[in-house]
Design an enzyme around this catalytic site. Structure first.
Site, mmCIF file in Angstrom:
data_model
loop_
_atom_site.group_PDB
_atom_site.id
_atom_site.type_symbol
_atom_site.label_atom_id
_atom_site.label_comp_id
_atom_site.label_asym_id
_atom_site.label_seq_id
_atom_site.Cartn_x
_atom_site.Cartn_y
_atom_site.Cartn_z
ATOM 1 N N GLY A 1 8.583 18.135 54.438
ATOM 2 C CA GLY A 1 9.796 18.528 53.540
ATOM 3 C C GLY A 1 9.409 19.199 51.907
ATOM 4 N N SER A 2 10.183 18.835 50.748
ATOM 5 C CA SER A 2 9.271 19.619 50.069
ATOM 6 C C SER A 2 9.369 17.832 49.120
ATOM 7 C CB SER A 2 10.870 20.119 48.603
ATOM 8 O OG SER A 2 12.649 18.877 49.188
ATOM 9 N N THR B 1 12.039 15.747 47.409
ATOM 10 C CA THR B 1 12.856 14.783 48.677
ATOM 11 C C THR B 1 11.061 13.741 48.857
ATOM 12 O OG1 THR B 1 13.981 16.695 49.502
ATOM 13 C CG2 THR B 1 13.958 14.466 50.251
ATOM 14 N N GLY B 2 9.971 14.125 48.633
ATOM 15 C CA GLY B 2 8.896 13.333 49.385
ATOM 16 C C GLY B 2 9.650 12.105 48.639
ATOM 17 N N GLU C 1 4.052 15.012 54.373
ATOM 18 C CA GLU C 1 2.907 15.963 54.552
ATOM 19 C C GLU C 1 4.190 17.080 53.148
ATOM 20 O OE1 GLU C 1 1.011 17.448 55.173
ATOM 21 O OE2 GLU C 1 -0.340 16.051 56.695
ATOM 22 N N CYS D 1 4.923 25.764 55.026
ATOM 23 C CA CYS D 1 3.877 25.109 54.028
ATOM 24 C C CYS D 1 2.925 25.914 53.112
ATOM 25 C CB CYS D 1 4.249 23.653 54.617
ATOM 26 S SG CYS D 1 3.562 23.286 55.717
HETATM 27 P P1 NAD Z 1 14.348 19.378 52.132
HETATM 28 O O1 NAD Z 1 12.997 18.222 51.357
HETATM 29 O O2 NAD Z 1 15.295 19.767 51.315
HETATM 30 O O3 NAD Z 1 14.706 18.907 53.129
HETATM 31 C C1 NAD Z 1 13.984 18.015 54.396
HETATM 32 C C2 NAD Z 1 14.316 17.237 55.484
HETATM 33 O O4 NAD Z 1 14.914 16.099 54.161
HETATM 34 C C3 NAD Z 1 15.472 17.785 55.303
HETATM 35 O O5 NAD Z 1 15.618 16.634 56.839
HETATM 36 C C4 NAD Z 1 16.969 16.842 55.075
HETATM 37 O O6 NAD Z 1 18.141 16.292 54.776
HETATM 38 C C5 NAD Z 1 16.116 15.670 54.274
HETATM 39 N N1 NAD Z 1 16.738 14.706 52.661
HETATM 40 C C6 NAD Z 1 16.908 15.669 51.258
HETATM 41 N N2 NAD Z 1 17.212 14.948 50.510
HETATM 42 C C7 NAD Z 1 16.218 13.246 51.257
HETATM 43 C C8 NAD Z 1 16.990 12.020 50.546
HETATM 44 N N3 NAD Z 1 16.767 11.833 49.662
HETATM 45 N N4 NAD Z 1 16.333 11.520 51.784
HETATM 46 C C9 NAD Z 1 15.521 11.757 52.389
HETATM 47 N N5 NAD Z 1 15.369 12.560 53.408
HETATM 48 C C10 NAD Z 1 16.602 13.816 52.974
HETATM 49 O O7 NAD Z 1 12.510 20.725 52.018
HETATM 50 P P2 NAD Z 1 13.157 22.006 53.324
HETATM 51 O O8 NAD Z 1 13.834 23.110 52.355
HETATM 52 O O9 NAD Z 1 13.500 21.486 53.995
HETATM 53 O O10 NAD Z 1 11.746 22.435 53.235
HETATM 54 C C11 NAD Z 1 11.123 22.791 52.544
HETATM 55 C C12 NAD Z 1 9.692 22.633 51.987
HETATM 56 O O11 NAD Z 1 9.367 21.459 53.095
HETATM 57 C C13 NAD Z 1 8.622 23.497 51.094
HETATM 58 O O12 NAD Z 1 8.461 22.667 50.279
HETATM 59 C C14 NAD Z 1 7.286 23.509 52.158
HETATM 60 O O13 NAD Z 1 6.479 23.551 51.656
HETATM 61 C C15 NAD Z 1 7.646 21.913 52.902
HETATM 62 N N6 NAD Z 1 6.878 22.100 53.956
HETATM 63 C C16 NAD Z 1 5.839 21.137 53.796
HETATM 64 C C17 NAD Z 1 4.675 21.157 54.453
HETATM 65 C C18 NAD Z 1 3.900 19.589 55.344
HETATM 66 O O14 NAD Z 1 3.244 19.644 56.127
HETATM 67 N N7 NAD Z 1 3.173 20.195 54.099
HETATM 68 C C19 NAD Z 1 5.552 21.599 56.183
HETATM 69 C C20 NAD Z 1 6.587 22.451 56.232
HETATM 70 C C21 NAD Z 1 7.222 22.537 54.758
#
Ligand code: NAD
Length: 479
Positions: free
Chosen positions: A231-232, A235-236, A253, A287
């Site tokens: 994810g983002s 959030t990471g 990731e 991503c």
């Molecule tokens: P996001 O970080 O908003 O959400 C991802 C997940 O995290 C969701 O399931 C969400 O409910 C959960 N989440 C939100 N807040 C949280 C918290 N405080 N604790 C734990 N979990 C929480 O990301 P998104 O908008 O769903 O995805 C898009 C982003 O992901 C982009 O930045 C993209 O580049 C990245 N991405 C990376 C990869 C990779 O392999 N590196 C692959 C796909 C997407």
């Protein structure tokens, strides 16, 4: 752009939906991003549900860990068969929830196919104990032991495939896994797990749908031994903080803002299609998509023209209509980000070559394929991750400058170099800070080849034998 297709799900897709959704009013409403129609209702798990799931997972994992690699791989191959048997219903559901077209290149049918292919590949990798020392001083052997219960948190762009990247290696290495899909695309992941669970032992793979609050509960749950997160970046970071108290293992990731550098000897016609799909795969919601393109003076106009020509030929629309190759943005928030960044590009003197003018009256989140030229490197469309169909093309005169720009951000997921001379391209690749640098392609992934980010794009690896090791804990037996 035709966005008129409203049609009921096929009976196979409806059956899958019914198997995983709850009644209206009892869960989160999920809408088709292409039409705005209600697709279904996702269950919402509570923290008590999480406690119960972790307990079930722990019990299932104890038995699973006793199985040999051969036994676990055999079960994984049967799970892949189950995915194949339901492939078209899964692809339709994915298209209706995520928005991507069903057919035509790397879209929904491809994603479902990748789920079974990745599962089979993951079942096949050899992983043996490694003899580190075996001499007069004694013997030291590194084994790869299960972590225990893995918590997986995922995004909405490739919801099934990214879940499989987490599920398959976790199971192969003797773990149980509890998955929290994105609140934007829970039904796809629930359906995928439902199909796999036809053959998996009970409790080994569970999906709990919910929002970021549930994700937070995963992160701090003392019964979860590792979090694997895609994810983002923001959030990471929150997950890393939340996981600190019990020192959970992490694979992160995260987002990227991948640069592509075209070298002066490249052939614009030969590279145009690779550049286009590198940027616009999944309508840019990937991503490791190409998110900023650096082109030398000498080729600038030719590369721009070749990309505009291709962009004008790619139909965008509702995913179930055969001709479409591009779909909508998955959600309003992402649409707004793309629209804001294209406006910022205009304000900064960018020349919109094609696109940039969405039809606000349509029901879906369609943002047209957009190419923007003549931007400064610090324009927000270049500096921020757009995660959508808007590619900035930046002119450069000096290769060292282009490399400096490519390396100038805090993220480093992927990158690419485009040239007729692979040796020279590899030399430039060595100078780029990214987890993967592709030559004359962008974003091409392979289940055998480790994938992961550097800098704030995260850490830990997925895929291949290295990916298996990241779903295990190293354990040395010496003597
Ligand atoms: P996001 O970080 O908003 O959400 C991802 C997940 O995290 C969701 O399931 C969400 O409910 C959960 N989440 C939100 N807040 C949280 C918290 N405080 N604790 C734990 N979990 C929480 O990301 P998104 O908008 O769903 O995805 C898009 C982003 O992901 C982009 O930045 C993209 O580049 C990245 N991405 C990376 C990869 C990779 O392999 N590196 C692959 C796909 C997407």
């Amino acid at each position: 752009m035709d966005t008129t297709a409203a049609s009921a799900p096929s009976s196979a897709c409806a059956a899958l939906l019914d198997a995983v959704q709850v009644a209206q009013g009892q869960g989160a409403e999920i809408r088709d991003p292409a039409t705005g129609e209600v697709l279904g209702y996702a269950p919402q798990a509570s923290t008590a549900d999480l406690d119960a799931a972790v307990q079930r997972a722990r019990a299932a994992q104890r038995e699973w860990a006793q199985k040999s690699h051969e036994q676990r791989s055999e079960v994984l191959n049967r799970a892949a068969d189950a995915i194949d048997a339901q492939a078209s219903a899964l692809a339709e559901l994915l298209s209706r929830e995520q928005g991507k077209p069903i057919a035509n290149g790397p879209n929904a049918a491809f994603e479902v196919g990748a789920c079974s292919a990745w599962t089979r590949a993951t079942a096949a990798f050899p992983i043996e104990p490694e003899v580190i020392v075996d001499d007069d001083s004694g013997k030291a052997v590194m084994h790869w032991a299960p972590v225990g219960v893995v918590g997986a948190i995922g995004p909405w762009n490739w919801p099934m495939m990214i879940s499989i990247w987490q599920i398959a290696p976790a199971l192969r290495m003797g773990n149980a896994i509890v998955v929290k899909p994105s609140e934007q695309t829970p039904l796809s992941v629930l359906a995928l797990a439902h199909v796999m669970n036809e053959v998996l032992p009970e409790g080994l793979l569970q999906v709990l749908a919910g929002d970021g609050e549930l994700g937070r509960a995963f992160t701090s749950h003392d019964g979860i031994d590792k979090i694997t997160f895609t994810g983002s970046v923001e959030t990471g970071k929150a997950i890393m903080r939340g996981a600190a108290d019990d020192l959970k293992r992490l694979t992160l990731e995260l987002g990227g803002n991948d640069a592509g550098i075209v070298l002066e000897d490249a052939d614009p016609q030969a590279i145009a299609e690779g550049l286009f799909w590198g940027a616009f795969i999944n309508t840019g919601q990937t991503c490791a998509a190409l998110k900023r393109l650096y082109v030398p003076d000498a080729l600038y106009d030719q590369v721009c023209e070749a990309l505009v020509d291709l962009a004008g030929k790619m139909p965008m629309g509702v995913g179930r209509e055969e001709q479409n190759v591009l779909g909508p943005l998955q959600n309003r928030a992402q649409y707004d980000i793309v629209a804001r960044l294209v406006e910022a590009a205009r304000d900064g003197g960018g020349r919109v070559l094609i696109g940039g003018d969405p039809d606000e009256d349509q029901p879906g989140f369609f943002y047209p394929t957009t190419l923007v030229a003549d931007l400064d490197n610090d324009n927000p469309l270049v500096a921020e991750e757009q995660f959508g169909p808007a590619l900035p093309i930046i002119r450069y005169s000096d290769l060292d400058q282009a490399i400096e720009w490519a390396n100038g951000l805090e993220v480093g997921l992927g990158a690419s170099v485009w040239s007729s001379d692979p040796e020279m391209a590899r030399e430039v690749a060595q100078r780029i800070e990214a987890g993967t640098v592709w030559i004359n392609k962008h974003g091409a992934i392979d289940p055998r080849v480790p994938f992961g980010g550097v800098k704030q794009s995260g850490f830990g690896l997925e895929f291949g034998v290295e990916g298996l090791k990241h779903m295990a804990v190293p354990k040395v037996i010496a003597g």
